[in-house]
Design a protein around this motif. Sequence first.
Motif, PDB file in Angstrom:
ATOM      1  N   ILE A 141      41.043  35.340  43.368  1.00 58.65           N
ATOM      2  CA  ILE A 141      39.932  34.384  43.270  1.00 58.65           C
ATOM      3  C   ILE A 141      39.514  33.855  44.639  1.00 58.65           C
ATOM      4  O   ILE A 141      38.321  33.751  44.944  1.00 58.65           O
ATOM      5  N   ILE A 151      35.593  34.102  35.996  1.00 56.71           N
ATOM      6  CA  ILE A 151      36.971  34.220  35.513  1.00 56.71           C
ATOM      7  C   ILE A 151      36.933  34.130  33.989  1.00 56.71           C
ATOM      8  O   ILE A 151      36.516  33.111  33.427  1.00 56.71           O
ATOM      9  N   ASN A 209      42.843  30.334  31.161  1.00 59.34           N
ATOM     10  CA  ASN A 209      41.989  29.605  32.104  1.00 59.34           C
ATOM     11  C   ASN A 209      42.602  28.275  32.498  1.00 59.34           C
ATOM     12  O   ASN A 209      42.643  27.917  33.687  1.00 59.34           O
TER      13      ASN A 209
END
Length: 871
Positions: free
Chosen positions: A212, A222, A230
Motif C-alpha cells: 500500500i 484496497i 479492511n
Amino acid sequence: MQVLELRDIGRLADDLDNCAIATTTLLPNTAVSHNNIQFTISHHILEGHRFAIHPIKAGEHLTSWGFPFGTALTDISIGEYVSNDAMLKELGSRNLSFSLPKAPNFTDDIPPFKLKADSLKAAVYSQQLMPTATFMGYKRDGNRGVGTRNFIALLSLTTITSGFVNFLKKQITASLTNPPNIDGIVALTHTEGHSEYANNYGLFLRTMAGFIIHPNVGAVLIVDDGQGNNERLKAYLQANDYPLNSVYHHFLSIHENFNEKLEESKLIIKRWVAQLSQHQRTPQPLSQLKIALQCGGSDAFSGISGNPLASWLAKEVIAQGGAANLAETDELVGAESYVLDNVRDKETAVTFLKVVERFKTWANRHGQSVKANPSGGNLYRGLYNIYLKSLGAATKRHPDVTLQHVIEYSQRMEAPGFYFMDSPGNDLESIAGQVGAGCNLIFFVTGNGSITNFPFVPTIKIVTTSERFKMLEADMDVDAGAYLNGRSMDMVGKDAFQYLLNVVSGQKSSGEQAGHAQVQIWRDWPLKSADGEKEIVNPVNKRQIRIKTTAQDKTLLPFKTLQNRNKYLDLIMPTSLCSGQIAQMCAERLNQVKQTKTVALPHTEGCGSPTIQEFVNIVIGYATHPHIRHCLMVEHGCEKTHNAFWRNQWLEADLDPSAFGWASIQLDGGIEPVINKMDDWFGHQTSSNPISPNKKSQIPIRLGLLSEDAVNHQTAVFAVKLIQQLLAVQGQVVLCANDYLLITKQFTEELGLVSTIPNLHFAEQPTHAGLFIMDRPSNHWVETLTGLGATGVDLMIGLVKRPLPGHPFLPLLQNHTAKAKLDFSTAFTSENLTQLSKLIQQTIDGDYTAVADQYQNHAFQITRGRLGISL
C-alpha cells in the motif's frame, strides 16, 4: 586423439575446487588436460554437471566455490562424473538417450556450520566504480521513498475478491487512453488473507501494508469481502506507523451488490487518474534505490556469471548509498560460511543463523526438509543438492559487501546497506516479501530463462549463458554469459549499470513490454501442532451411498438426457505458477480468432512446494474433464512439476500422453514463440478427436453442491428434494466433506444419510451415477470449488449468504441473499424447485448465464493439502 584444455570445456567456481563444471555437453572418453595432467571423461556428461579434476578418496569432501557440497561414497577418479541419488533419479525420469552412472558416488552429507565469533570480519565496501549517478524517479511524501514507477493498484485482500479487481481492471483499462505520467493499473491478486487465524496472517498484513505505501504505488484501492480484513489492516497500518495518508487510497468491501461497487470504484479511479497525471519524474540520487536480489530457474552457472553480476551491481548501488535485499532462506542452507564471511557483528550473524534454524524446524514440522528444495529443473541443470544451489545463490552478496541487516518477511528496509530477509525459496513468494519491504527494482538471475516479472516493480532479468540469452532474448534483459565468453566482470557490469539507470528512469524492461507479471505471497500452512511428520488424511470409504427416494422424484424434474455434449472447451493447463499468466495470455489470443472457447487455469503450485496428491488429482481431473475437448500442458521449464513429470502421471493414470499438447516456455523460445506453438497445436486438432475418457458417458447431469454457511430447515429440505430428483434420473451429485449441509440434522435425516464419511478423494472423478461425498483438506471456498470442478461436474450449486466468486468455466448458480438477487430462490415450493431445475437445464444448454459469470467474477486456487509448505 584431440586433447582439450579444461578452460575450453569446463569452469572452476574456485581455483582450489576438486570438481569442475562442464560448459558444454561432454562425450565419454573425451581427453582433457589441466595443469599438465591428462585424463578422460568417464560418461556422457550434461552441460552444467560436474566431474572430478583431482582424485577424491571415499570420505573426502567434494568442493565448489571453495566449500563442500557432498562427501565421496567411494574413491572418485579424475575425470569421473560426480553424481548423487537425487540427480540420477531426476535424469532417469527424462528418457535420455545415453547411459548414466549405475550408482551415486557421493552423498549430500556435510559437516554442520559452526559459528566462530573470533573469525568474523566486517569491511564495508565504499569505493565507487561508476561516477555518482542519478535517475529520474517519483519522489513520495511521508518518507515513502522514490518510485521507479507510478501505478494505480487494485489490491485484493482475499481470493474471494480477486474476480472483482480483475474485472475492474479490464473495465478501467479499456476506457483509458494512455494518461501521462501513469505507468498503468494493476490488479494484485493472491491466495492469502482468508482467515485471521491463519499461521501467516501477521506476515500477510505486513506484506499488504508494504504494498500500500510502496513508492511505486501512486494510488491504491484496497478490496476485502466484508469479513474484517479492511479493519484489521487499517489497525495494523496505524499501530506500525505506516504513512497511509501519504498515498491516495480507498478501502472497499464487496459483500452486497457487485455492479454498484464496480461503478463506485470507477469514479474513484477516474479521480485518481486526473491527480496522478500531474506527478512528474525528477532527478533522484541512487541512494533511493532498494534492489531485490533473486534467482530462479537456476543452473550451474548462476553462481559463476549471473549472481556475481547482480552482486557487482548491488555493490555499486550500496557504495552510492542504496540498499540491496537477499532472500530465500532455505537456499542459503549450506552457504552459511560464505554469507557470514563478511558480517557487521556477532549479533547479526547469530540472528541470521537463528532464522535459518527456525526455517529448518518449520519445514520439519511439516514432514519436509530444506534439502528437498532443488526443483527437477535445478537437478537436471547440475544443481545436485541444496548445498550447490545455496552456494551459487549466496554469491549475490559480493565478498566486499558486508551483511548489515537481518529482517523478517516484508519488514521495511529503513537504512542503506545489504539485507538478508527471511522467505521461502519459491521465487514469487519471496519477491512479494522484498517488494513489501520496499524494493523498487528487482534483479532476477536465471539459468534456464525464467519469465518472471512483478506487477508494479520493474524486473531486470539476468541470464547466465549467452546461448540461453539468445534463445529467449525478447524476454530477457542482460546477458551475463558475456563474462563466460571472456569479457571482464567490470565491463559486463558497467553495461548492465547503464541499463539499470535507463529502466529505473522509465524505460520498460523486457517483462513490462511483454505485459506479463505475477504476484504470490508466502502461503498459509494449515498445521497447528508440532507433530506433523506425516500427512493427516481423512478416511475415504468407497461405498455406495444410499438415500431415501419417493415416487414423485422423477415427475418434478424437467431434465432431458444430455446425449450430445457439443459445447466443448479447449484447455491450456499450466504445470506451475510461473507458466500460468502466459497460458492465460495465449487463451485470450485464441479466443479472439477461434470459434471454440479456450480457457486457461492459472494457479500457484508446482514451483516452491512439495507435490501433493491433491494437486495431481486436480490437474488430471481438468485435463480429462467431460467439458474439455482438447488439453495442452504448458510448462515454464524449471519447475518441479515439469512436462516430463506430467507425462509419467498420465501413464500411471492409463492416459495416452500423445493425445495431449505439450509446450515449454523456456525450451520453445519464450512468450511469443510458445504462444505461436500452442496456437498451431490447437489449430491442428479437430472436434472429432476428443481426448477425455468421459465424453461418451450417459450420465445426464453431474452437479456439485456446497454451502458457505449454516443452512436453515427450509434450505436443507430444498437441497434434499433437488438431490433426490437428480439421482432419480441417474444423475451424479457431489457434496463436500464437512459441508454445512452434512452437519445439518434436517438434511441428513430427510435424505436418509447414515454416514457422512467421504467416498471420493479430493478432485477424484466418479465413474458412475449416484451420490458422492468428496474429501477436502480445507473449507476454503475457492479451493473447494477448484477441487469440486475437477470431479467432472457440469455445474455447481452454491448455497450462500453473500455473492461469492464462481469457477473459470463451470457455472456456479447461487441463491438470492438478503442484499443481492442472484440466480435462484431456496424458498421451498414445488414451483421454485421446478424453476431451479429449468435454470440448471438452461445453464447447461447455454441459454442462461450465471450472475458470477456475467461479471467474470471467477477464482481458481489449488490447495496445498493439510500440511502445506513453501520451499
